[in-house]
Enzyme design. Structure first.
Site, PDB file in Angstrom:
ATOM      1  N   LYS A  22      72.621  44.759  48.352  1.00 47.95           N
ATOM      2  CA  LYS A  22      72.002  46.083  48.541  1.00 47.95           C
ATOM      3  C   LYS A  22      70.932  46.340  47.477  1.00 47.95           C
ATOM      4  O   LYS A  22      69.815  46.752  47.788  1.00 47.95           O
ATOM      5  CB  LYS A  22      73.091  47.170  48.437  1.00 47.95           C
ATOM      6  CG  LYS A  22      72.527  48.580  48.283  1.00 47.95           C
ATOM      7  CD  LYS A  22      73.605  49.632  48.245  1.00 47.95           C
ATOM      8  CE  LYS A  22      74.192  49.912  46.894  1.00 47.95           C
ATOM      9  NZ  LYS A  22      73.414  50.819  46.024  1.00 47.95           N
ATOM     10  N   ASN A  23      71.303  46.097  46.218  1.00 46.61           N
ATOM     11  CA  ASN A  23      70.417  46.506  45.128  1.00 46.61           C
ATOM     12  C   ASN A  23      69.243  45.551  44.910  1.00 46.61           C
ATOM     13  O   ASN A  23      68.406  45.789  44.030  1.00 46.61           O
ATOM     14  CB  ASN A  23      71.217  46.708  43.841  1.00 46.61           C
ATOM     15  CG  ASN A  23      72.095  47.954  43.946  1.00 46.61           C
ATOM     16  OD1 ASN A  23      71.911  48.765  44.855  1.00 46.61           O
ATOM     17  ND2 ASN A  23      73.046  48.098  43.032  1.00 46.61           N
ATOM     18  N   CYS A 118      74.069  62.997  40.798  1.00 50.58           N
ATOM     19  CA  CYS A 118      74.894  62.444  41.874  1.00 50.58           C
ATOM     20  C   CYS A 118      76.318  62.342  41.371  1.00 50.58           C
ATOM     21  O   CYS A 118      76.613  62.686  40.229  1.00 50.58           O
ATOM     22  CB  CYS A 118      74.373  61.104  42.353  1.00 50.58           C
ATOM     23  SG  CYS A 118      74.777  59.745  41.285  1.00 50.58           S
ATOM     24  N   ARG A 123      71.947  61.021  35.946  1.00 50.79           N
ATOM     25  CA  ARG A 123      70.989  59.993  36.354  1.00 50.79           C
ATOM     26  C   ARG A 123      69.532  60.471  36.391  1.00 50.79           C
ATOM     27  O   ARG A 123      68.878  60.443  37.431  1.00 50.79           O
ATOM     28  CB  ARG A 123      71.400  59.396  37.696  1.00 50.79           C
ATOM     29  CG  ARG A 123      72.802  58.809  37.652  1.00 50.79           C
ATOM     30  CD  ARG A 123      73.198  58.140  38.943  1.00 50.79           C
ATOM     31  NE  ARG A 123      72.522  56.869  39.142  1.00 50.79           N
ATOM     32  CZ  ARG A 123      72.688  56.124  40.219  1.00 50.79           C
ATOM     33  NH1 ARG A 123      73.494  56.537  41.184  1.00 50.79           N
ATOM     34  NH2 ARG A 123      72.073  54.978  40.346  1.00 50.79           N
ATOM     35  N   PRO A 124      69.013  60.874  35.229  1.00 47.97           N
ATOM     36  CA  PRO A 124      67.609  61.294  35.190  1.00 47.97           C
ATOM     37  C   PRO A 124      66.656  60.109  35.397  1.00 47.97           C
ATOM     38  O   PRO A 124      67.067  58.952  35.329  1.00 47.97           O
ATOM     39  CB  PRO A 124      67.448  61.873  33.788  1.00 47.97           C
ATOM     40  CG  PRO A 124      68.530  61.250  32.978  1.00 47.97           C
ATOM     41  CD  PRO A 124      69.659  60.928  33.914  1.00 47.97           C
ATOM     42  N   VAL A 125      65.373  60.406  35.666  1.00 44.93           N
ATOM     43  CA  VAL A 125      64.387  59.337  35.899  1.00 44.93           C
ATOM     44  C   VAL A 125      63.181  59.466  34.956  1.00 44.93           C
ATOM     45  O   VAL A 125      62.098  59.005  35.258  1.00 44.93           O
ATOM     46  CB  VAL A 125      63.914  59.317  37.379  1.00 44.93           C
ATOM     47  CG1 VAL A 125      65.008  58.839  38.298  1.00 44.93           C
ATOM     48  CG2 VAL A 125      63.388  60.684  37.816  1.00 44.93           C
ATOM     49  N   ASP A 314      79.239  48.603  38.334  1.00 47.89           N
ATOM     50  CA  ASP A 314      79.497  48.632  39.778  1.00 47.89           C
ATOM     51  C   ASP A 314      80.778  47.883  40.165  1.00 47.89           C
ATOM     52  O   ASP A 314      81.149  47.860  41.334  1.00 47.89           O
ATOM     53  CB  ASP A 314      78.298  48.047  40.545  1.00 47.89           C
ATOM     54  CG  ASP A 314      77.078  48.956  40.478  1.00 47.89           C
ATOM     55  OD1 ASP A 314      77.229  50.128  40.099  1.00 47.89           O
ATOM     56  OD2 ASP A 314      75.977  48.481  40.817  1.00 47.89           O
ATOM     57  N   ILE A 336      78.029  53.109  30.984  1.00 44.43           N
ATOM     58  CA  ILE A 336      76.726  53.290  31.657  1.00 44.43           C
ATOM     59  C   ILE A 336      76.591  54.695  32.265  1.00 44.43           C
ATOM     60  O   ILE A 336      75.581  55.361  32.093  1.00 44.43           O
ATOM     61  CB  ILE A 336      76.503  52.219  32.749  1.00 44.43           C
ATOM     62  CG1 ILE A 336      76.696  50.808  32.179  1.00 44.43           C
ATOM     63  CG2 ILE A 336      75.119  52.380  33.393  1.00 44.43           C
ATOM     64  CD1 ILE A 336      75.657  50.334  31.212  1.00 44.43           C
ATOM     65  N   ARG A 406      77.509  52.880  52.821  1.00 46.40           N
ATOM     66  CA  ARG A 406      76.208  52.849  52.154  1.00 46.40           C
ATOM     67  C   ARG A 406      75.945  51.469  51.566  1.00 46.40           C
ATOM     68  O   ARG A 406      74.794  51.039  51.511  1.00 46.40           O
ATOM     69  CB  ARG A 406      76.169  53.861  50.998  1.00 46.40           C
ATOM     70  CG  ARG A 406      76.065  55.287  51.439  1.00 46.40           C
ATOM     71  CD  ARG A 406      75.831  56.166  50.253  1.00 46.40           C
ATOM     72  NE  ARG A 406      74.695  55.649  49.484  1.00 46.40           N
ATOM     73  CZ  ARG A 406      74.377  56.035  48.269  1.00 46.40           C
ATOM     74  NH1 ARG A 406      75.098  56.956  47.673  1.00 46.40           N
ATOM     75  NH2 ARG A 406      73.342  55.529  47.638  1.00 46.40           N
TER      76      ARG A 406
HETATM   77  N1  EPU Z   1      68.824  56.561  32.699  1.00 45.19           N
HETATM   78  C1  EPU Z   1      68.208  57.638  32.091  1.00 45.19           C
HETATM   79  N2  EPU Z   1      66.892  57.876  32.374  1.00 45.19           N
HETATM   80  C2  EPU Z   1      66.173  57.099  33.231  1.00 45.19           C
HETATM   81  C3  EPU Z   1      66.804  56.000  33.845  1.00 45.19           C
HETATM   82  C4  EPU Z   1      68.135  55.752  33.555  1.00 45.19           C
HETATM   83  O1  EPU Z   1      68.831  58.358  31.322  1.00 45.19           O
HETATM   84  O2  EPU Z   1      64.988  57.394  33.444  1.00 45.19           O
HETATM   85  C5  EPU Z   1      70.245  56.286  32.399  1.00 45.19           C
HETATM   86  C6  EPU Z   1      71.145  56.497  33.612  1.00 45.19           C
HETATM   87  O3  EPU Z   1      71.493  57.855  33.774  1.00 45.19           O
HETATM   88  C7  EPU Z   1      72.307  55.601  33.274  1.00 45.19           C
HETATM   89  C8  EPU Z   1      71.631  54.426  32.563  1.00 45.19           C
HETATM   90  O4  EPU Z   1      70.386  54.914  32.110  1.00 45.19           O
HETATM   91  O5  EPU Z   1      73.180  56.261  32.394  1.00 45.19           O
HETATM   92  C9  EPU Z   1      71.386  53.207  33.435  1.00 45.19           C
HETATM   93  O6  EPU Z   1      70.822  53.602  34.662  1.00 45.19           O
HETATM   94  P1  EPU Z   1      69.881  52.681  35.557  1.00 45.19           P
HETATM   95  O7  EPU Z   1      68.537  53.297  35.610  1.00 45.19           O
HETATM   96  O8  EPU Z   1      69.977  51.260  35.130  1.00 45.19           O
HETATM   97  O9  EPU Z   1      70.590  52.847  36.981  1.00 45.19           O
HETATM   98  P2  EPU Z   1      69.848  52.845  38.352  1.00 45.19           P
HETATM   99  O10 EPU Z   1      68.673  51.941  38.254  1.00 45.19           O
HETATM  100  O11 EPU Z   1      69.639  54.221  38.829  1.00 45.19           O
HETATM  101  C10 EPU Z   1      71.051  50.758  39.393  1.00 45.19           C
HETATM  102  C11 EPU Z   1      71.878  50.498  40.618  1.00 45.19           C
HETATM  103  C12 EPU Z   1      73.247  51.159  40.459  1.00 45.19           C
HETATM  104  C13 EPU Z   1      73.907  50.586  39.204  1.00 45.19           C
HETATM  105  C14 EPU Z   1      73.001  50.791  37.981  1.00 45.19           C
HETATM  106  C15 EPU Z   1      73.544  50.152  36.726  1.00 45.19           C
HETATM  107  C16 EPU Z   1      70.222  50.287  42.353  1.00 45.19           C
HETATM  108  C17 EPU Z   1      69.597  50.839  43.576  1.00 45.19           C
HETATM  109  N3  EPU Z   1      71.193  51.019  41.784  1.00 45.19           N
HETATM  110  O12 EPU Z   1      70.921  52.177  39.303  1.00 45.19           O
HETATM  111  O13 EPU Z   1      74.005  50.822  41.594  1.00 45.19           O
HETATM  112  O14 EPU Z   1      75.148  51.199  38.984  1.00 45.19           O
HETATM  113  O15 EPU Z   1      71.699  50.222  38.238  1.00 45.19           O
HETATM  114  O16 EPU Z   1      73.735  48.798  36.902  1.00 45.19           O
HETATM  115  O17 EPU Z   1      69.899  49.189  41.939  1.00 45.19           O
HETATM  116  C18 EPU Z   1      75.738  51.054  43.180  1.00 45.19           C
HETATM  117  O18 EPU Z   1      75.251  50.069  43.781  1.00 45.19           O
HETATM  118  O19 EPU Z   1      76.863  51.529  43.465  1.00 45.19           O
HETATM  119  C19 EPU Z   1      74.961  51.660  42.097  1.00 45.19           C
HETATM  120  C20 EPU Z   1      75.210  52.883  41.647  1.00 45.19           C
END
Ligand code: EPU
Length: 427
Positions: A22-23, A118, A123-125, A314, A336, A406
């Site tokens: 998926k990812n 969520c 999970r901020p961006v 995960d 995480i 999902r």
């Molecule tokens: N984070 C921030 N700010 C940001 C980005 C991330 O604070 O701008 C924090 C997140 O809140 C979290 C940490 O950094 O605490 C790591 O988050 P990351 O950005 O790596 O997570 P993600 O990219 O949103 C992907 C997977 C997730 C998986 C995580 C960690 C995808 C589509 N999703 O999420 O998958 O848990 O990496 O490995 O690739 C799942 O498949 O069930 C799933 C949740």
């Protein structure tokens, strides 16, 4: 809403295929925005998130077709592209944020809804925004949307040095895609190393991108003016594979997971071996053998989730379900996501003995679980509940399994093929 009914107590035997990840599939679908030539992906898993991503891309004007049984999908992003990801779709799938980088690179502008929080955390961006701003994008947050554009007179993003505050998987993917078409060289420090990143980079390289260092913490991308079409097979899903490894460990049995890769699951496999599970590499993939239910002979394992190559967050819920029915006590530490223990209270309904203290969960192995009605709260939590249901005595009903759909490709069909007593009931 569909439910799963599981009558536990059966061991698992046979062989199944592990689907595409998926990812990896989700960012790779977004990467098809980077060219106006057709792109073909194979081994795309049949998932709700893939269907959502398809709708998101079709909404932008892309033509998408599916081919045959082997997960073939073709994508053609001819101009004009409508560079918008609306809230209605983003709210159901956070991975929609992966459209931001490619849209900016392709169209010079984008309007992508902020995903919001969520079930597993805030999970901020902001790292995605900061990184793209470093590449010259102007990004404002307006009415819940990230509204991004390039400065007047500029047609491409510019290469930059990006050091994120933390390791972010989708952030790294957004930068990789955006930088592939940027002017000049981008250096990503503190990059994510997950196999899905490597798979995306391999696809981009097939499209003509110049990328080095993927799979390490430092990735260098030399931007090119154009990318072209390609064909790419999505890498096998290490999390689906790890989930089935834990299921067989919990129930006992002997199963071959075709396409499963040890090198993508070292941290999980090491813990399973320490617990007493026999896992070997075979020509088709991985073979897992365990001589009986976990409570008879496996030793509970403590672990701490970290970025790849550490123990994946995960896999936390699934391994915790296994710990809950193994011998002895263990401590699970989630580093995480701040709220990824929602399965604990549901596991407790089945008889598990788990206490949460901040980031830690103390798990005291119990001899038996007993079936009950439980509720899926997020994707991986649901998978943990399925594993618990497979070992519980009597019937377990799992509600709200749209979460499972999902991210798992026909999980109950695969489990039934291995001898589990599991059925989907539609209401
Ligand atoms: N984070 C921030 N700010 C940001 C980005 C991330 O604070 O701008 C924090 C997140 O809140 C979290 C940490 O950094 O605490 C790591 O988050 P990351 O950005 O790596 O997570 P993600 O990219 O949103 C992907 C997977 C997730 C998986 C995580 C960690 C995808 C589509 N999703 O999420 O998958 O848990 O990496 O490995 O690739 C799942 O498949 O069930 C799933 C949740």
């Amino acid at each position: 809403m569909d439910k799963l009914l599981i009558r536990g107590g059966r061991s698992l035997h046979g062989a199944i295929d592990i689907s595409g990840a998926k990812n990896a599939a989700l960012p790779e679908m977004c990467a098809t925005l980077l060219t106006d030539e057709p792109v073909k992906l194979t081994n795309v898993p049949r998932l709700r998130d893939v269907a959502t991503m398809r709708r998101l891309l079709e909404n932008m004007g892309m033509t998408i077709e599916t081919h045959g049984e082997r997960g073939g999908m073709s994508f053609h992003a001819l101009d004009p592209i409508h560079p918008e990801a609306p809230y209605e779709l983003v709210k159901t799938m956070r991975a929609s944020v992966l459209a931001l980088g490619p849209l900016l690179a392709r169209c010079g502008r984008a309007r992508v809804s902020l995903p919001g929080g969520c079930a597993i955390g805030a999970r901020p961006v902001e790292q995605h925004i900061k990184g793209l701003q470093a590449m010259g994008a102007i990004i404002d947050v307006e009415q819940g949307y990230m509204v991004a554009r390039l400065p007047e007179g500029q047609s491409r993003l510019r290469g930059a040095r990006i050091t994120t505050d933390m390791i972010t998987v989708t952030g790294t993917e957004n930068f990789l895609m955006a930088a592939s078409l940027a002017e000049g060289t981008t250096v990503l420090e503190n990059a994510a190393q997950e196999p899905e990143i490597t798979d995306l980079a391999d696809m981009l390289i097939r499209m003509g991108a110049r990328i080095q260092g993927h799979g390490t913490r430092r990735i260098v991308i030399e931007g090119v003016e154009r990318l072209h079409g390609c064909e790419h097979a999505v890498v096998a899903d290490r999390i689906e594979c790890g989930t089935f490894l834990c299921a067989v460990a919990a129930t006992g049995g002997d199963v071959v997971l075709r396409h499963g890769r040890r090198d993508h699951l070292d941290a999980v496999i090491d813990k399973l071996r320490d617990a007493g599970v026999d896992i070997t590499e075979v020509p088709e993939g991985l073979r897992v053998h365990s001589s009986g239910p976990a409570w008879q002979h496996l030793k509970a394992q403590s672990f701490r989730t970290t970025e790849y190559p550490g123990f994946p967050t995960d896999m936390q819920a699934q391994f915790m379900a296994l710990d809950a029915v193994s011998q002895g006590s263990s401590m699970v530490t989630e580093t995480i996501f701040e709220n990824r223990f929602m399965h604990v209270s549901e596991l407790a309904r089945l008889g598990a003995n788990i206490q949460i203290d901040g980031k830690n969960a103390m798990v005291e192995g119990v001899g038996k679980l007993s079936g009950a009605t439980v509720m899926a709260t997020d994707l991986r939590a649901s998978a943990g509940l399925v594993i618990a249901g497979l070992v519980a005595e009597g019937q377990t009903t799992i509600d709200r399994i749209y979460h499972l759909d999902r991210g798992y490709d026909q999980m109950e069909v695969k489990l039934r093929a291995l001898g589990a007593d599991i059925e989907r009931v539609s209401e």
